[in-house]
Design a protein around this motif. Sequence first.
Motif, PDB file in Angstrom:
ATOM      1  N   GLY A  42       0.808  -1.216   0.000  1.00 36.05           N
ATOM      2  CA  GLY A  42       0.000   0.000   0.000  1.00 36.05           C
ATOM      3  C   GLY A  42       0.835   1.257   0.000  1.00 36.05           C
ATOM      4  N   SER A  43       2.097   1.150  -0.444  1.00 35.08           N
ATOM      5  CA  SER A  43       2.975   2.315  -0.479  1.00 35.08           C
ATOM      6  C   SER A  43       2.969   2.921  -1.876  1.00 35.08           C
ATOM      7  CB  SER A  43       4.409   1.908  -0.105  1.00 35.08           C
ATOM      8  OG  SER A  43       5.296   2.985  -0.337  1.00 35.08           O
ATOM      9  N   PRO A  44       2.648   4.192  -2.015  1.00 34.51           N
ATOM     10  CA  PRO A  44       2.583   4.813  -3.343  1.00 34.51           C
ATOM     11  C   PRO A  44       3.948   5.212  -3.894  1.00 34.51           C
ATOM     12  CG  PRO A  44       2.026   6.427  -1.666  1.00 34.51           C
ATOM     13  CD  PRO A  44       2.237   5.123  -0.946  1.00 34.51           C
ATOM     14  N   THR A  45       5.027   4.975  -3.153  1.00 32.31           N
ATOM     15  CA  THR A  45       6.348   5.448  -3.583  1.00 32.31           C
ATOM     16  C   THR A  45       7.261   4.322  -4.067  1.00 32.31           C
ATOM     17  OG1 THR A  45       7.224   5.266  -1.321  1.00 32.31           O
ATOM     18  CG2 THR A  45       6.238   7.372  -1.955  1.00 32.31           C
ATOM     19  N   THR A  46       6.790   3.077  -4.020  1.00 30.66           N
ATOM     20  CA  THR A  46       7.662   1.945  -4.346  1.00 30.66           C
ATOM     21  C   THR A  46       8.125   1.982  -5.798  1.00 30.66           C
ATOM     22  OG1 THR A  46       6.502   0.608  -2.705  1.00 30.66           O
ATOM     23  CG2 THR A  46       7.887  -0.553  -4.294  1.00 30.66           C
ATOM     24  N   VAL A  47       7.197   2.153  -6.726  1.00 26.47           N
ATOM     25  CA  VAL A  47       7.560   2.218  -8.150  1.00 26.47           C
ATOM     26  C   VAL A  47       8.423   3.441  -8.419  1.00 26.47           C
ATOM     27  CG1 VAL A  47       6.682   2.426 -10.498  1.00 26.47           C
ATOM     28  CG2 VAL A  47       5.503   0.954  -8.858  1.00 26.47           C
ATOM     29  N   GLY A  48       8.069   4.544  -7.783  1.00 28.13           N
ATOM     30  CA  GLY A  48       8.866   5.760  -7.951  1.00 28.13           C
ATOM     31  C   GLY A  48      10.301   5.568  -7.500  1.00 28.13           C
ATOM     32  N   ALA A  49      10.498   4.836  -6.405  1.00 30.85           N
ATOM     33  CA  ALA A  49      11.847   4.576  -5.908  1.00 30.85           C
ATOM     34  C   ALA A  49      12.632   3.716  -6.890  1.00 30.85           C
ATOM     35  CB  ALA A  49      11.779   3.884  -4.547  1.00 30.85           C
ATOM     36  N   ALA A  50      11.949   2.755  -7.515  1.00 27.44           N
ATOM     37  CA  ALA A  50      12.609   1.895  -8.501  1.00 27.44           C
ATOM     38  C   ALA A  50      13.027   2.704  -9.716  1.00 27.44           C
ATOM     39  CB  ALA A  50      11.681   0.759  -8.905  1.00 27.44           C
ATOM     40  N   VAL A  51      12.152   3.582 -10.171  1.00 30.72           N
ATOM     41  CA  VAL A  51      12.486   4.436 -11.321  1.00 30.72           C
ATOM     42  C   VAL A  51      13.630   5.389 -10.974  1.00 30.72           C
ATOM     43  CG1 VAL A  51      11.611   6.214 -12.891  1.00 30.72           C
ATOM     44  CG2 VAL A  51      10.169   4.257 -12.290  1.00 30.72           C
ATOM     45  N   ASP A  52      13.605   5.911  -9.746  1.00 30.40           N
ATOM     46  CA  ASP A  52      14.702   6.792  -9.308  1.00 30.40           C
ATOM     47  C   ASP A  52      16.042   6.052  -9.325  1.00 30.40           C
ATOM     48  OD1 ASP A  52      13.080   8.959  -8.961  1.00 30.40           O
ATOM     49  OD2 ASP A  52      12.842   8.705  -6.791  1.00 30.40           O
ATOM     50  N   ALA A 316      17.110  -4.512  -9.102  1.00 30.51           N
ATOM     51  CA  ALA A 316      17.459  -4.709  -7.697  1.00 30.51           C
ATOM     52  C   ALA A 316      16.473  -3.996  -6.780  1.00 30.51           C
ATOM     53  CB  ALA A 316      18.877  -4.207  -7.434  1.00 30.51           C
ATOM     54  N   ALA A 317      16.035  -2.788  -7.199  1.00 27.75           N
ATOM     55  CA  ALA A 317      15.046  -2.054  -6.402  1.00 27.75           C
ATOM     56  C   ALA A 317      13.725  -2.819  -6.350  1.00 27.75           C
ATOM     57  CB  ALA A 317      14.831  -0.661  -6.997  1.00 27.75           C
ATOM     58  N   GLY A 318      13.353  -3.449  -7.479  1.00 27.06           N
ATOM     59  CA  GLY A 318      12.143  -4.261  -7.496  1.00 27.06           C
ATOM     60  C   GLY A 318      12.250  -5.458  -6.568  1.00 27.06           C
ATOM     61  N   MET A 319      13.425  -6.116  -6.565  1.00 31.86           N
ATOM     62  CA  MET A 319      13.655  -7.238  -5.643  1.00 31.86           C
ATOM     63  C   MET A 319      13.513  -6.798  -4.199  1.00 31.86           C
ATOM     64  SD  MET A 319      16.936  -9.198  -7.363  1.00 31.86           S
ATOM     65  CE  MET A 319      17.138 -10.214  -5.889  1.00 31.86           C
ATOM     66  N   LYS A 320      14.027  -5.618  -3.911  1.00 28.92           N
ATOM     67  CA  LYS A 320      13.947  -5.100  -2.538  1.00 28.92           C
ATOM     68  C   LYS A 320      12.509  -4.802  -2.145  1.00 28.92           C
ATOM     69  CE  LYS A 320      15.873  -1.496   0.447  1.00 28.92           C
ATOM     70  NZ  LYS A 320      16.790  -0.332   0.517  1.00 28.92           N
ATOM     71  N   SER A 321      11.750  -4.212  -3.078  1.00 25.80           N
ATOM     72  CA  SER A 321      10.377  -3.807  -2.759  1.00 25.80           C
ATOM     73  C   SER A 321       9.457  -5.001  -2.517  1.00 25.80           C
ATOM     74  CB  SER A 321       9.807  -2.944  -3.891  1.00 25.80           C
ATOM     75  OG  SER A 321       9.624  -3.718  -5.063  1.00 25.80           O
ATOM     76  N   ILE A 322       9.767  -6.131  -3.153  1.00 29.94           N
ATOM     77  CA  ILE A 322       8.911  -7.309  -2.992  1.00 29.94           C
ATOM     78  C   ILE A 322       9.353  -8.178  -1.821  1.00 29.94           C
ATOM     79  CG2 ILE A 322      10.081  -9.059  -4.419  1.00 29.94           C
ATOM     80  CD1 ILE A 322       7.348  -9.495  -5.815  1.00 29.94           C
ATOM     81  N   GLY A 323      10.477  -7.799  -1.186  1.00 24.42           N
ATOM     82  CA  GLY A 323      10.958  -8.508  -0.010  1.00 24.42           C
ATOM     83  C   GLY A 323      11.959  -9.606  -0.298  1.00 24.42           C
ATOM     84  N   LEU A 324      12.321  -9.779  -1.578  1.00 27.17           N
ATOM     85  CA  LEU A 324      13.211 -10.873  -1.938  1.00 27.17           C
ATOM     86  C   LEU A 324      14.637 -10.619  -1.470  1.00 27.17           C
ATOM     87  CD1 LEU A 324      13.508 -13.579  -3.351  1.00 27.17           C
ATOM     88  CD2 LEU A 324      13.839 -12.361  -5.511  1.00 27.17           C
ATOM     89  N   THR A 325      15.090  -9.376  -1.575  1.00 21.97           N
ATOM     90  CA  THR A 325      16.449  -9.053  -1.149  1.00 21.97           C
ATOM     91  C   THR A 325      16.640  -9.343   0.335  1.00 21.97           C
ATOM     92  OG1 THR A 325      16.672  -7.339  -2.838  1.00 21.97           O
ATOM     93  CG2 THR A 325      18.186  -7.234  -0.977  1.00 21.97           C
ATOM     94  N   GLY A 326      15.683  -8.913   1.136  1.00 20.54           N
ATOM     95  CA  GLY A 326      15.781  -9.160   2.571  1.00 20.54           C
ATOM     96  C   GLY A 326      15.814 -10.635   2.898  1.00 20.54           C
ATOM     97  N   ALA A 327      15.007 -11.427   2.179  1.00 15.06           N
ATOM     98  CA  ALA A 327      14.975 -12.871   2.419  1.00 15.06           C
ATOM     99  C   ALA A 327      16.302 -13.524   2.040  1.00 15.06           C
ATOM    100  CB  ALA A 327      13.840 -13.496   1.611  1.00 15.06           C
ATOM    101  N   LEU A 328      16.886 -13.079   0.924  1.00 13.35           N
ATOM    102  CA  LEU A 328      18.172 -13.627   0.506  1.00 13.35           C
ATOM    103  C   LEU A 328      19.273 -13.282   1.499  1.00 13.35           C
ATOM    104  CD1 LEU A 328      18.064 -12.901  -3.337  1.00 13.35           C
ATOM    105  CD2 LEU A 328      17.930 -15.127  -2.229  1.00 13.35           C
ATOM    106  N   VAL A 329      19.265 -12.037   1.957  1.00 16.08           N
ATOM    107  CA  VAL A 329      20.274 -11.617   2.925  1.00 16.08           C
ATOM    108  C   VAL A 329      20.144 -12.412   4.216  1.00 16.08           C
ATOM    109  CG1 VAL A 329      21.059  -9.701   4.376  1.00 16.08           C
ATOM    110  CG2 VAL A 329      20.538  -9.306   1.958  1.00 16.08           C
TER     111      VAL A 329
END
Length: 440
Positions: A42-52, A316-329
Amino acid sequence: MIWIGLAIVLVTFWLIYKNYEARLVLTLSGVLMALIGEAALGSPTTVGAAVDAFIKQLVNGGLVPVIVTVMGFGAVMTYTKCSDHLVNALVRPLTHVPAIVVPGAAIITWGLNIVLPSAAGVSAAVGVLLIPALIALKVRPVMAAAAVFLGTWGSVISPGLMFNPQIASIAYKAGEIPTADSMIVIMQEAIPAALGILIASLILAAISMLLKEGVGSVKEETETDREMANFRINPIMAIIPVIPLFLLVIASKQVGWLPTKTFSVPVCMLIGTALGMVVGLIHKQDVGETSKRFCKGAGDGFNNVVILIAAAALFAAGMKSIGLTGALVDAMKGSQSVAMIAAAVGPFLMAVVSGSGNAAALAFNEAITPHAADFGMTIVQLGAVAQIAAGIGRTMSPVAGGVIILAGIAGVNPMQVVKRTALPCVAAVIVTTIAMFTLG
């Protein structure tokens, strides 16, 4: 969420393996994961952060100037024929010691790939000279192509390779190194990488003797004998491609003979380009055309390298937003050995199957490398192993651009070439990884 993200990552790598446009695939996958993450959180900034993240790489002041000037310099060296003179100057001494011809060719190509960091570019520039030279020394064409191809991962310690500035930037932001200087990373990679190519070239030499494909294997006379004998090396032209690398080494903090801030990678590459233009003028080449070649090379660098880095950052930003990066770490935190193996094996295998390890290594460095301290390693160690493994993996891929070029020059099947580079490459990645974690 995590399983969805993992499925998207696997599909992404499968599409890259199938030779779909890597930049497009990484970008779309990153956006898709960001959209899913945004919907779930429900965060409106996730896609924006990936584009940034994508845009930041396009204007990365520490990365973009390095890549475009290195690629422009390489184009000028090819156009002015300076690279031809350097290759011939390095090859000629090999004719006096037949036993070192095959490993020497691999090491020479590896060294030249540091100066001309494009694997396909160095394959074309070096292959057209070195393969005929090896065939003139009666080396079998397939072994000649394999010897040159084995050296096409020297770019892993090039200042112009995308990964070294990337790793330096990550390490600097984490406070691991004092400045975002890629030469700090390269100095730590140099000895492990040198050990890797040494072992790999010796194994290839043994293979050439076992298969009876080395010097003296071909009995027929070729026209290349006369061409090589008649080529007149211009020492000045042969030295020019090495000057930027020499300036960078003596201006590094480890040597300190020249001011580091003044002699940056772009400055050194522009100095080399200017010298190439002077040589072109002396040999009556159109300076305007030389300038066009530099601009085209720089543009190709932005198109083929910078945008790929930006796409990997978005992925990589998309992986982070979906929680995959955290799970891998979290999974890798449980074992240092898991992180060490993943850093080498993942990019290596991806490069073998796709012909390019860039996408996998970039994504790994963006997502996992910043967390190196959690695994008891430094950022430089973890990032360097990932990118070196990708470079070596590409050097045993039958679909890599370099092997296709070299196989065409030698008139052989690319699969036959990689059959000869496979064992040396596996040995190289093992030796380099161990050395990087113990010496780096």
